[in-house]
Enzyme design. Structure first.
Site, short mmCIF file in Angstrom:
data_model
loop_
_atom_site.label_atom_id
_atom_site.label_comp_id
_atom_site.label_asym_id
_atom_site.label_seq_id
_atom_site.Cartn_x
_atom_site.Cartn_y
_atom_site.Cartn_z
N THR A 230 70.68 24.25 10.08
CA THR A 230 69.45 23.51 10.35
C THR A 230 69.63 22.58 11.55
O THR A 230 70.74 22.05 11.77
CB THR A 230 69.02 22.69 9.11
OG1 THR A 230 67.90 21.89 9.46
CG2 THR A 230 70.12 21.80 8.58
N SER A 265 70.06 13.59 4.86
CA SER A 265 69.74 13.76 3.44
C SER A 265 70.93 14.50 2.83
O SER A 265 71.73 15.11 3.55
CB SER A 265 68.46 14.58 3.23
OG SER A 265 68.70 15.95 3.54
N TYR A 267 70.76 17.19 1.29
CA TYR A 267 70.56 18.58 1.67
C TYR A 267 71.14 18.85 3.07
O TYR A 267 71.95 19.78 3.26
CB TYR A 267 69.07 18.97 1.64
CG TYR A 267 68.77 20.10 2.59
CD1 TYR A 267 69.18 21.41 2.31
CD2 TYR A 267 68.12 19.87 3.81
CE1 TYR A 267 68.94 22.44 3.21
CE2 TYR A 267 67.87 20.89 4.70
CZ TYR A 267 68.29 22.18 4.41
OH TYR A 267 68.08 23.19 5.30
N HIS A 268 70.70 18.05 4.05
CA HIS A 268 71.17 18.30 5.42
C HIS A 268 72.70 18.17 5.49
O HIS A 268 73.36 18.90 6.23
CB HIS A 268 70.49 17.33 6.40
CG HIS A 268 69.05 17.67 6.68
ND1 HIS A 268 68.00 17.04 6.05
CD2 HIS A 268 68.47 18.57 7.52
CE1 HIS A 268 66.85 17.53 6.49
NE2 HIS A 268 67.10 18.47 7.38
N LYS A 271 74.52 21.32 4.67
CA LYS A 271 74.57 22.28 5.78
C LYS A 271 75.71 21.95 6.75
O LYS A 271 76.34 22.85 7.31
CB LYS A 271 73.24 22.23 6.56
CG LYS A 271 72.04 22.69 5.79
CD LYS A 271 72.12 24.18 5.55
CE LYS A 271 70.79 24.78 5.22
NZ LYS A 271 70.83 26.19 4.86
P1 NAD Z 1 63.33 29.04 -0.11
O1 NAD Z 1 63.63 27.97 -1.12
O2 NAD Z 1 61.95 29.54 0.01
O3 NAD Z 1 64.30 30.30 -0.38
C1 NAD Z 1 65.65 30.18 -0.72
C2 NAD Z 1 65.98 31.32 -1.67
O4 NAD Z 1 67.37 31.25 -1.99
C3 NAD Z 1 65.21 31.24 -2.98
O5 NAD Z 1 64.59 32.46 -3.26
C4 NAD Z 1 66.28 30.89 -4.01
O6 NAD Z 1 65.99 31.42 -5.29
C5 NAD Z 1 67.54 31.48 -3.38
N1 NAD Z 1 68.77 30.79 -3.80
C6 NAD Z 1 69.05 29.47 -3.75
N2 NAD Z 1 70.29 29.24 -4.23
C7 NAD Z 1 70.81 30.45 -4.58
C8 NAD Z 1 72.04 30.86 -5.15
N3 NAD Z 1 73.00 29.99 -5.46
N4 NAD Z 1 72.24 32.18 -5.38
C9 NAD Z 1 71.28 33.09 -5.07
N5 NAD Z 1 70.08 32.75 -4.54
C10 NAD Z 1 69.85 31.44 -4.30
O7 NAD Z 1 63.87 28.49 1.29
P2 NAD Z 1 63.47 28.98 2.77
O8 NAD Z 1 62.44 28.07 3.29
O9 NAD Z 1 63.26 30.43 2.79
O10 NAD Z 1 64.83 28.64 3.53
C11 NAD Z 1 65.84 29.63 3.63
C12 NAD Z 1 67.01 29.07 4.42
O11 NAD Z 1 66.58 28.70 5.72
C13 NAD Z 1 67.65 27.84 3.79
O12 NAD Z 1 69.04 27.93 3.89
C14 NAD Z 1 67.14 26.71 4.62
O13 NAD Z 1 68.06 25.67 4.66
C15 NAD Z 1 66.96 27.35 5.99
N6 NAD Z 1 65.89 26.70 6.78
C16 NAD Z 1 64.59 26.70 6.32
C17 NAD Z 1 63.62 26.05 7.09
C18 NAD Z 1 62.17 25.99 6.66
O14 NAD Z 1 61.37 25.32 7.35
N7 NAD Z 1 61.77 26.64 5.57
C19 NAD Z 1 63.97 25.46 8.31
C20 NAD Z 1 65.30 25.48 8.72
C21 NAD Z 1 66.26 26.11 7.94
N1 USQ Z 2 56.80 14.44 7.70
C1 USQ Z 2 55.66 13.66 7.77
N2 USQ Z 2 54.67 13.93 6.89
C2 USQ Z 2 54.74 14.93 5.97
C3 USQ Z 2 55.89 15.72 5.92
C4 USQ Z 2 56.91 15.44 6.78
O1 USQ Z 2 55.55 12.75 8.59
O2 USQ Z 2 53.78 15.10 5.20
C5 USQ Z 2 57.90 14.19 8.65
C6 USQ Z 2 59.26 13.90 7.99
O3 USQ Z 2 59.40 12.52 7.71
C7 USQ Z 2 60.23 14.41 9.02
C8 USQ Z 2 59.49 15.55 9.70
O4 USQ Z 2 58.11 15.39 9.36
O5 USQ Z 2 60.46 13.42 10.00
C9 USQ Z 2 59.95 16.93 9.23
O6 USQ Z 2 59.89 16.95 7.83
P1 USQ Z 2 59.67 18.33 7.02
O7 USQ Z 2 59.46 17.99 5.59
O8 USQ Z 2 58.68 19.15 7.72
O9 USQ Z 2 61.07 19.05 7.26
P2 USQ Z 2 62.54 18.68 6.77
O10 USQ Z 2 62.57 17.80 5.60
O11 USQ Z 2 63.31 18.24 7.97
O12 USQ Z 2 63.09 20.08 6.26
C10 USQ Z 2 62.59 21.34 6.71
C11 USQ Z 2 63.09 22.39 5.73
C12 USQ Z 2 64.62 22.41 5.78
C13 USQ Z 2 65.09 22.61 7.21
C14 USQ Z 2 64.49 21.57 8.14
C15 USQ Z 2 64.76 21.87 9.60
O13 USQ Z 2 62.66 22.08 4.41
O14 USQ Z 2 65.09 23.47 4.96
O15 USQ Z 2 66.48 22.52 7.25
O16 USQ Z 2 63.05 21.61 8.01
S1 USQ Z 2 65.06 20.40 10.52
O17 USQ Z 2 63.94 19.48 10.30
O18 USQ Z 2 65.17 20.78 11.89
O19 USQ Z 2 66.27 19.82 9.99
#
Ligand code: NAD
Ligand code: USQ
Length: 479
Positions: A230, A265, A267-268, A271
């Protein structure tokens, strides 16, 4: 983990019938004839299905057996081991938002695809009372529909990658040439709900990835790992963000080092730890890996998910899993003020989900070398939250919506006004043709949100998780 409802399941799926479209539309086919869920203290485990090879097309058995029938392995993308075979791509997290779109895209392009997923994301939704804006079919119905429309198989392994035995069996059975790893708990707010979720997130993500690395070393040394990282790993430093590495001159000496990480966070942070583990194993074991530091994804339709309503992707709008632009479109559609947190100067990289699938395909088609830890910044444009709110307001007004914005006290701890300039040239150099956020995309996303607005639960929109107030008491246990 107090919040986890642990399950082991047994499931009999009816025999191989090719569904008619009418049946698919009515959701009548493929319903399990029996389904039992047992709860125990251990986390979500493997779905165990009866071993009957004759019913292989609809039956998963033991821990790791394909869901669909084997098909002749032909395709455009060849395996490095045997050029006459299509490349075999295992998609971990293939039932999720990015993973589902990617699985269909790669299958459509001629790759042999298998999905590995514990389905835990669907469980999080149940536990927190959330739902996707869009109705989503079960993974079994999704795959049956794909097969009936295209004739293409996607194999299915249901289980938790933290369970190494399950993962090993999946590797030995499918023999991937590439593993695309989306399978993590991906919400920053989820990881900040309480101690239990923080611990779960780091355990699930870090141990899951470590298991993938061990499985590659043990069973598929040549396999290429494409790992979803991420952009948030870098935080918001007051200098340009490079793609993975930075060259530093210090006291007369120079070195190229991993770019500093400042995650914000639990979460982050998971990663960041993944990235370190992958980098180390590339060096120590010669693993080949690409870390895709993805920005925030928006949009819902891809060419493949638009082919049938049962292929529809999820779209999260709630305060835990919903991300900024997707949330704003849904908020505009239901007349909820756009929720800008704090001053709204928070700037991030964003990309269309159609570019997520394109980037992953490019990474697979151009693999890292053995021992190489390659990092690409995967986003196409950067926006502040205020800019996004302004774009959605303008697009909403064109559709006759009355869009208002409110400033919500920021539930997170993050810079609200800062410098941000992140490099993102490596995927462009490989051939990425970005879908830029345009009026027409915003129109279509807003129209999508309007189409499903009756499914919106307005109570789920405001943020409810505070970075500062996180405590040890499990949040879903009543006081
Ligand atoms: P999502 O929650 O929709 O999908 C994740 C999937 O992984 C789910 O189907 C879940 O059941 C599965 N999973 C989680 N833990 C598991 C485990 N231990 N074993 C097997 N399956 C498991 O998430 P997404 O939005 O599709 O994100 C996918 C990836 O992309 C993540 O790693 C996330 O960090 C990354 N990412 C997402 C975004 C975004 O905006 N959605 C942005 C940047 C990075
Ligand atoms: N934000 C608002 N209002 C909202 C939602 C979010 O102001 O209603 C702000 C947040 O405070 C943050 C920014 O928008 O500053 C992005 O937040 P987000 O919820 O859109 O995204 P984030 O929490 O960063 O996480 C998402 C995905 C995560 C991925 C990440 C990429 O859930 O899996 O890793 O985007 S990144 O942001 O580049 O780290």
């Amino acid at each position: 983990m107090a919040h986890l409802l642990s399950t082991s399941c047994s499931l009999n799926i009816p025999s191989c019938r090719k569904p008619s479209f009418q049946q698919l539309n009515q959701g009548l086919i493929g319903l399990p004839t029996s389904f039992t869920v047992k709860t125990s203290k251990s986390p979500v485990r493997t779905v165990i299905l009866p071993a009957q090879r004759s019913q292989r097309c609809h039956t998963v058995y033991a821990t790791a057996t394909p869901f669909t029938p084997t098909q002749s392995r032909s395709g455009l993308h060849q395996s490095s081991n045997d050029p006459s075979k299509a490349k075999r791509v295992m998609i971990i997290g293939g039932d999720g938002y990015c993973g589902w779109a990617t699985a269909l895209h790669l299958s459509n392009k001629g790759y042999e695809v298998a999905i590995v997923d514990s389905l835990i994301r669907r469980l999080f939704d149940h536990q927190l009372g959330l739902d996707s804006l869009t109705p989503i079919a079960s993974i079994h119905d999704r795959l049956r529909c794909w097969k009936s429309l295209t004739g293409k198989n996607i194999e299915l392994y249901i289980g938790d990658i933290c369970d190494f035995e399950f993962l090993s069996e999946s590797f030995k059975s499918f023999e991937p040439d590439a593993v695309v790893h989306f399978g993590e708990q991906r919400s920053a707010p989820y990881s900040m709900i309480d101690r239990s979720r923080a611990v779960f997130t780091q355990h699930n993500n870090v141990i899951g990835t470590l298991n993938v690395l061990f499985a590659m070393k043990e069973f598929r040394q040549e396999c290429h790992l494409v790992k979803l990282g991420t952009m948030g790993e870098y935080g918001t430093p007051n200098i340009d963000i490079e793609e993975g590495y930075i060259t530093i001159n210090h006291n007369g000496r120079t070195d190229t080092l991993p770019y500093p990480k400042q995650a914000s966070s639990f979460y982050h942070l998971s990663k960041v730890h993944d990235s370190h583990n992958i980098a180390f194993t590339c060096k120590a074991w010669g693993i080949r890996a690409t870390d895709l530091n993805q920005g925030v994804v928006y949009g819902v339709r891809t060419d493949e998910t638009a082919m049938h309503e049962e292929l529809c992707n999820r779209l999260d709008y709630d305060g835990v899993f919903g991300t900024a632009l997707n949330r704003f479109c849904v908020q505009a559609a239901v007349g909820h003020p756009l929720t800008v947190y704090g001053k709204g100067g928070q700037t991030r990289g964003y990309l269309d989900i159609r570019d997520t699938v394109q980037c992953v395909e490019l990474a697979i088609a151009n693999p890292a070398q053995p021992g190489e830890f390659r990092v690409f910044n995967q986003f196409t444009e950067q926006f502040s939250v205020n800019q996004l709110a302004a774009l959605v307001t303008k697009a909403g007004e064109k559709l006759g919506l009355d869009v208002k914005t409110i400033s919500v006290p920021n539930p997170r701890v993050e810079a609200e006004e800062h410098y941000y300039n992140a490099k993102h040239t490596k995927l462009i150099e490989l051939g990425l043709q970005p879908h830029i956020l345009s009026d027409s995309l915003l129109d279509s996303l807003l129209n999508f949100a309007i189409q499903f607005k009756d499914r919106v639960d307005s109570k789920q929109i405001m943020p409810s998780v505070s970075w500062r107030k996180i405590g040890t008491k499990p949040k879903t246990v009543a006081a």
